[in-house]
Design an enzyme around this catalytic site. Structure first.
Site, mmCIF file in Angstrom:
data_model
loop_
_atom_site.group_PDB
_atom_site.id
_atom_site.type_symbol
_atom_site.label_atom_id
_atom_site.label_comp_id
_atom_site.label_asym_id
_atom_site.label_seq_id
_atom_site.Cartn_x
_atom_site.Cartn_y
_atom_site.Cartn_z
ATOM 1 N N SER A 30 81.598 -176.062 -18.791
ATOM 2 C CA SER A 30 82.448 -175.240 -17.984
ATOM 3 C C SER A 30 81.793 -174.591 -16.724
ATOM 4 C CB SER A 30 83.042 -173.996 -18.874
ATOM 5 O OG SER A 30 84.038 -174.605 -19.775
ATOM 6 N N HIS A 61 87.051 -177.696 -14.915
ATOM 7 C CA HIS A 61 86.514 -179.125 -15.221
ATOM 8 C C HIS A 61 87.262 -180.009 -14.461
ATOM 9 C CE1 HIS A 61 84.571 -178.161 -18.989
ATOM 10 N NE2 HIS A 61 85.330 -176.908 -18.716
ATOM 11 N N HIS A 83 88.301 -180.602 -24.500
ATOM 12 C CA HIS A 83 88.083 -179.492 -25.733
ATOM 13 C C HIS A 83 89.168 -179.594 -26.864
ATOM 14 C CE1 HIS A 83 85.857 -177.331 -22.282
ATOM 15 N NE2 HIS A 83 85.087 -177.213 -23.136
ATOM 16 N N TYR A 85 90.042 -176.951 -28.337
ATOM 17 C CA TYR A 85 91.070 -175.798 -28.048
ATOM 18 C C TYR A 85 92.416 -176.414 -27.080
ATOM 19 C CZ TYR A 85 88.601 -174.490 -23.800
ATOM 20 O OH TYR A 85 87.972 -174.595 -22.652
ATOM 21 N N GLU A 86 92.249 -177.404 -26.496
ATOM 22 C CA GLU A 86 93.380 -177.981 -25.460
ATOM 23 C C GLU A 86 94.341 -178.662 -26.475
ATOM 24 O OE1 GLU A 86 92.009 -179.480 -21.697
ATOM 25 O OE2 GLU A 86 89.945 -179.381 -22.809
ATOM 26 N N ALA A 113 78.788 -173.981 -21.348
ATOM 27 C CA ALA A 113 78.651 -172.272 -21.140
ATOM 28 C C ALA A 113 78.778 -171.385 -22.396
ATOM 29 C CB ALA A 113 79.692 -171.773 -20.301
ATOM 30 N N MET A 211 82.577 -173.025 -27.409
ATOM 31 C CA MET A 211 83.829 -174.011 -28.113
ATOM 32 C C MET A 211 83.555 -175.417 -27.769
ATOM 33 S SD MET A 211 86.633 -171.237 -26.528
ATOM 34 C CE MET A 211 86.326 -169.373 -26.737
ATOM 35 N N SER A 212 82.367 -175.712 -27.378
ATOM 36 C CA SER A 212 82.165 -177.229 -27.309
ATOM 37 C C SER A 212 80.896 -177.819 -27.942
ATOM 38 C CB SER A 212 82.030 -177.357 -25.819
ATOM 39 O OG SER A 212 80.940 -177.095 -25.145
ATOM 40 N N ASN A 235 77.415 -164.808 -20.723
ATOM 41 C CA ASN A 235 77.997 -163.568 -20.716
ATOM 42 C C ASN A 235 77.419 -163.134 -22.102
ATOM 43 O OD1 ASN A 235 80.010 -165.774 -21.812
ATOM 44 N ND2 ASN A 235 80.406 -163.807 -23.365
ATOM 45 N N HIS A 247 87.272 -165.437 -18.836
ATOM 46 C CA HIS A 247 86.992 -166.814 -18.324
ATOM 47 C C HIS A 247 86.230 -166.830 -16.834
ATOM 48 C CE1 HIS A 247 86.561 -171.116 -18.261
ATOM 49 N NE2 HIS A 247 87.416 -171.170 -17.269
HETATM 50 N N1 HPA Z 1 82.493 -167.334 -26.771
HETATM 51 C C1 HPA Z 1 83.066 -168.358 -26.934
HETATM 52 N N2 HPA Z 1 82.816 -169.276 -25.971
HETATM 53 C C2 HPA Z 1 82.157 -169.075 -24.757
HETATM 54 C C3 HPA Z 1 81.667 -167.769 -24.589
HETATM 55 C C4 HPA Z 1 81.755 -166.951 -25.678
HETATM 56 O O1 HPA Z 1 81.333 -165.765 -25.509
HETATM 57 N N3 HPA Z 1 81.051 -167.859 -23.350
HETATM 58 C C5 HPA Z 1 81.338 -168.972 -22.982
HETATM 59 N N4 HPA Z 1 81.909 -169.682 -23.828
#
Ligand code: HPA
Length: 272
Positions: A30, A61, A83, A85-86, A113, A211-212, A235, A247
């Site tokens: 990402s 993306h 992903h 989640y998509e 990320a 998430m990947s 983050n 995001h």
């Molecule tokens: N949690 C889950 N997925 C993420 C995060 C997070 O804090 N930051 C970037 N992808």
């Protein structure tokens, strides 16, 4: 058509477009698509043009494959990924990884990320992944088994190659880019975690969450592809600072560290 036949068809299409001769693959996470600018003389193929290839829908993306050279090494670079989640089934999430394997990729650099819950981490840090915890609730190898991809019960003992980790760390020292090491926990998403979930993840030994990556790593290890993985800590994970997550923050941090991230990967590739 079996998953293997679909992957073989995609590989054949890509070969016909000049995507050949690369033993190194790079998957960009990402907001990390900027590395693609470092690929010299690329053949560029939009994901939409590749048979059976899942097309990502997330902002940040781009959705294209580039085959060219980096530091004199021929690479295939995936700018954007699908992903879980998509809504894609796991078999589709790992489709591109399997196609890379069929195209002859022997080493795969996977990037993402991630949120950091190790208190020593700060947004903008690069984390060399040493191991993972799969909390997605699914495994990409579930379902009908095709021995042509490798063993059903794929070994994950040394999923993240030690030598690749060391090369990335050494290179980060040479470039004076600070890199940390850690365990990546994969969750299904797409909501971010609660603070209680982050405390749980910390307790079970994770340093970062995303998430990947884990599906791709599992599918690649089944094919005996050597893995290096880098998380950009975009983050502080939920509850670490008390600030809400977004995001936009994730993509803003990815952009901010884009240069050092790209410098590191560019410098590592000729050493792999
Ligand atoms: N949690 C889950 N997925 C993420 C995060 C997070 O804090 N930051 C970037 N992808």
């Amino acid at each position: 058509m079996t998953a293997y036949d679909q992957a073989a068809a995609a590989a054949a299409h890509l070969r016909s477009r000049g995507v050949e001769g690369a033993t190194l693959g790079v998957i960009l996470g990402s907001g990390l698509g900027m590395f693609a600018e470092r690929v010299q003389d690329p053949v560029v193929v939009s994901y939409r043009e590749i048979p059976h290839w899942p097309v990502p829908t997330v902002v940040g993306h781009e959705g294209q494959l580039l085959c060219g050279t980096v530091g004199g090494v021929r690479v295939i670079c995936l700018q954007g990924r699908a992903h879980y989640y998509e809504g894609h089934p796991m078999e589709r999430v790992v489709f591109p990884t399997r196609v890379l394997g069929l195209l002859g990729v022997k080493t795969l650099l996977v990037t993402n990320a991630a949120g950091g819950m190790n208190p020593g981490f700060a947004p903008g840090d690069l984390m060399i992944v040493t191991d993972h915890v799969n909390l997605m609730g699914v495994n990409p190898l579930r379902g009908e088994h095709d021995e042509r991809f490798g063993p059903r019960f794929a070994d994950m003992t040394h999923a993240y190659d030690r030598q690749v980790q060391e090369l990335i760390i050494q290179t980060s020292f040479q470039l004076a880019v600070s890199a940390v090491r850690g365990v990546y926990a994969a969750v299904a998403g797409p909501s971010y975690e609660t603070p209680a979930e982050i405390r749980m993840l910390r307790t079970i030994g994770a340093d970062a969450v995303g998430m990947s990556t884990v599906p791709e790593v599992i599918a690649a290890r089944q094919m005996k592809i050597r893995i290096g993985a880098i998380s950009v800590i975009t983050n502080a994970a939920a509850g670490v600072t008390g600030e809400p997550l977004s995001h936009d923050e994730v993509t803003a941090t990815s952009k901010r560290v884009g240069k050092k991230f790209s410098d590191l990967i560019e410098a590592v590739i000729p050493k792999l």
